[in-house]
Design a protein around this motif. Structure first.
Motif, PDB file in Angstrom:
ATOM      1  N   GLU A 183       0.812  -1.204   0.000  1.00  0.00           N
ATOM      2  CA  GLU A 183       0.000   0.000   0.000  1.00  0.00           C
ATOM      3  C   GLU A 183       0.854   1.267   0.000  1.00  0.00           C
ATOM      4  O   GLU A 183       0.370   2.340  -0.337  1.00  0.00           O
ATOM      5  N   SER A 184       2.123   1.161   0.411  1.00  0.00           N
ATOM      6  CA  SER A 184       2.983   2.342   0.515  1.00  0.00           C
ATOM      7  C   SER A 184       4.420   1.969   0.196  1.00  0.00           C
ATOM      8  O   SER A 184       4.778   0.783   0.169  1.00  0.00           O
ATOM      9  N   VAL A 238      -0.242   7.996  -2.024  1.00  0.00           N
ATOM     10  CA  VAL A 238       0.611   6.925  -1.535  1.00  0.00           C
ATOM     11  C   VAL A 238       1.557   7.486  -0.486  1.00  0.00           C
ATOM     12  O   VAL A 238       2.267   8.455  -0.744  1.00  0.00           O
ATOM     13  N   SER A 239       1.571   6.881   0.672  1.00  0.00           N
ATOM     14  CA  SER A 239       2.512   7.317   1.699  1.00  0.00           C
ATOM     15  C   SER A 239       3.895   6.773   1.370  1.00  0.00           C
ATOM     16  O   SER A 239       4.035   5.691   0.791  1.00  0.00           O
ATOM     17  N   CYS A 240       4.908   7.518   1.736  1.00  0.00           N
ATOM     18  CA  CYS A 240       6.289   7.146   1.435  1.00  0.00           C
ATOM     19  C   CYS A 240       7.136   7.393   2.685  1.00  0.00           C
ATOM     20  O   CYS A 240       7.171   8.507   3.206  1.00  0.00           O
TER      21      CYS A 240
END
Length: 539
Positions: A183-184, A238-240
């Motif tokens: 997911e990330s 999208v988290s990074c």
């Protein structure tokens, strides 16, 4: 997300004579007639073009490709001698283009060209990209810039195309440990020893470390999208996460990988070719070879390794002999790392930062790795020009069983009017007919079916597409009597082989269309021999 069409081509040397011959054959094709074979001698023209390339562009004394004794010199080389080439642009551009065309003509000859054309036609007909993967089994040919291949002058290089995703691979690989989608992005950024490790005991190590920490902070900001340099602002869907290690000990690196659950490993620092996958310098006296690093990355389920170090995609050499399967990228792939990006030659810091910035932004936009590399390569060409080698330096290796996708698709629920809900009343579900305990409920308004692990219903049967179909709910007509569900639930097929639904008159083949589902409808995904499932309402 549509499934890409795959064409994998292998090249292997047949003879050790003065004029070597090569077997070129199709290992994987989207159609039965595409598995063809062709033999080609290595030409003196290609040999001379490659030597000209090395003289102009390479900073390392790379091994020669199989020598072809000849006094041939390409005509455009002699035509340019004695002319004013102070800018170098005319000559280098023509060399780049000519070598790219000649490599394309050498590889795609005879039956191989026909297989490529048919594969492209299938891909275009389905609206999918063609994933073209090159398996070079003669180490002497690995150094060549296959990424510059173009079908004719003025046409786009294959590695820049939106419709062709170009990569390299290698044979005899370990199986993939884990290919589930994330997911990330979780990136471990490692800054090792600088390009020239200092052996001077009186060197100011504190000052060097501070400089590396500043470089690490810049790289981290680039990966997080905080530095754009004119590029469009990346989406925030999208988290990074980026964690940084500067000049770590091997024990620190092991601990970070074991605890961090990273899907991307990024290394910047000094590296040299060596027989076991080269060496990367964590510290001046602390190195890891490719085999050792591969164990760490595969054990900790890292899916993508990126190396901003010189010659990571180049095999080692002893004298004039190139050592087989010795480049860092190949060794990591052999041990089961799904994707590796390394540099074919030395790359300038500014060029590397431009590549990293564009590439990481494309990953966050959920592009597959091979598409993200093409986008970043286009950025390098725009910034540093076609006649310069910057855009040719990144080399992507993909495991034969990896499709390049790191991130799952963004979840998009069915559009509804305020107050609409599909959760009241009976709950829809799909269940296996011969095992009623296997049930998947449609709680969130949509149930996704396919072979990819991010689907709600994962069916590993080979005829099922990665993203095969969706079952979803629409608000029923207000006049529909209580207890009736006609018009509420639908099946939308988006697969390669379709879905088979049982009707009163028999089985209906549903392909790329939408149909109404009624309770009790039996379904087989992809094939009449697929597992029998049933759409039901419970409660």
């Amino acid at each position: 997300m549509p499934e890409p069409i795959r064409l994998r081509i292998a090249i292997e040397r047949l003879s050790s004579s003065a004029t070597p011959h090569y077997a070129i054959w199709v290992v994987k094709a989207p159609h039965p007639g595409g598995y063809v074979h062709h033999d080609r001698p290595w030409t003196d023209e290609l040999n001379q073009l490659w030597q000209s390339w090395l003289q102009l562009f390479s900073l390392r004394g790379l091994p020669q490709v199989p020598h072809v004794p000849s006094a041939y010199i390409p005509q455009f080389v002699t035509a340019d001698l004695g002319k004013d080439t102070s800018s170098g642009r005319g000559y280098t551009g023509r060399l780049m283009q000519t070598l790219g065309v000649k490599l394309w003509q050498w590889l795609f000859d005879g039956a191989i060209k026909s297989s490529l054309d048919q594969s492209l036609g299938i891909a275009m007909g389905q609206g999918n990209p063609l994933c073209l993967c090159l398996d070079i089994r003669d180490p002497a040919l690995i150094s060549l810039p296959w990424e510059i291949m173009q079908s004719q002058p003025g046409r786009q290089a294959m590695s820049l195309s939106e419709h062709i995703r170009f990569s390299r691979t290698t044979s005899d690989v370990d199986p993939l440990a884990d290919i589930s989608l994330n997911e990330s992005l979780k990136i471990l950024l490692v800054l090792g020893e600088p390009d020239v490790p200092s052996n001077d005991p009186n060197a100011d190590r504190a000052s060097e470390t501070l400089q590396l920490e500043n470089e690490a902070n810049t790289l981290r900001r680039i990966l997080l999208g905080e530095v754009t340099s004119g590029l469009s602002k990346r989406p925030t869907a999208v988290s990074c996460q980026v964690d940084v290690l500067v000049r770590p000990r091997a024990a620190d690196l092991i601990k970070a990988l074991e605890n961090g659950q990273y899907n991307v490993f990024f290394y910047a620092g000094h590296g040299v070719p060596a027989p076991d996958g080269g060496l990367i310098f964590l510290q001046a006296q602390s190195t890891l070879n490719g085999t050792e690093l591969a164990q760490l990355l595969t054990h900790n389920r890292v899916k993508l390794a990126v190396f901003n170090t010189c010659w990571g995609a180049q095999p080692d050499q002893q004298g004039q002999r190139t050592i087989s399967r010795s480049s860092l990228a190949e060794v990591l792939l052999h041990h089961g790392v799904p994707a590796v990006i390394a540099m074919r030659d030395s790359i300038a810091d500014e060029e590397a930062l431009s590549f990293i910035q564009s590439f990481s932004q494309s990953l966050v936009e959920r592009h597959p790795v091979d598409r993200a590399v093409a986008i970043a390569r286009q950025q390098l060409l725009t910034l540093y020009k076609f006649n310069q080698p910057a855009w040719t330096l990144p080399v992507l290796y993909l495991h034969p069983n990896f499709d390049g996708q790191l991130l799952s698709e963004q979840t998009i629920d069915i559009t509804r009017l305020p107050g609409e809900s599909c959760t009241s009343g009976p709950v829809a579900a799909i269940r296996v007919v011969d095992d009623p305990h296997l049930v998947w409920y449609l709680y969130s308004g949509v149930l996704r079916v396919g072979r990819r692990p991010e689907n709600d219903v994962v069916i590993p049967e080979p005829w099922v597409s990665g993203s095969h179909a969706e079952i979803f709910c629409r608000q029923p007509n207000k006049n529909v009597a209580i207890g009736q569900v006609d018009g509420c639930y639908y099946l939308r097929d988006d697969s390669r082989f379709g879905t088979f639904c049982q009707k009163a008159e028999g089985w209906q083949h549903v392909h790329r269309q939408e149909i109404i589902l009624k309770p009790g409808t039996q379904i087989r995904f992809g094939s009449p021999q697929g597992r029998l499932m049933e759409f039901v309402l419970e409660g």
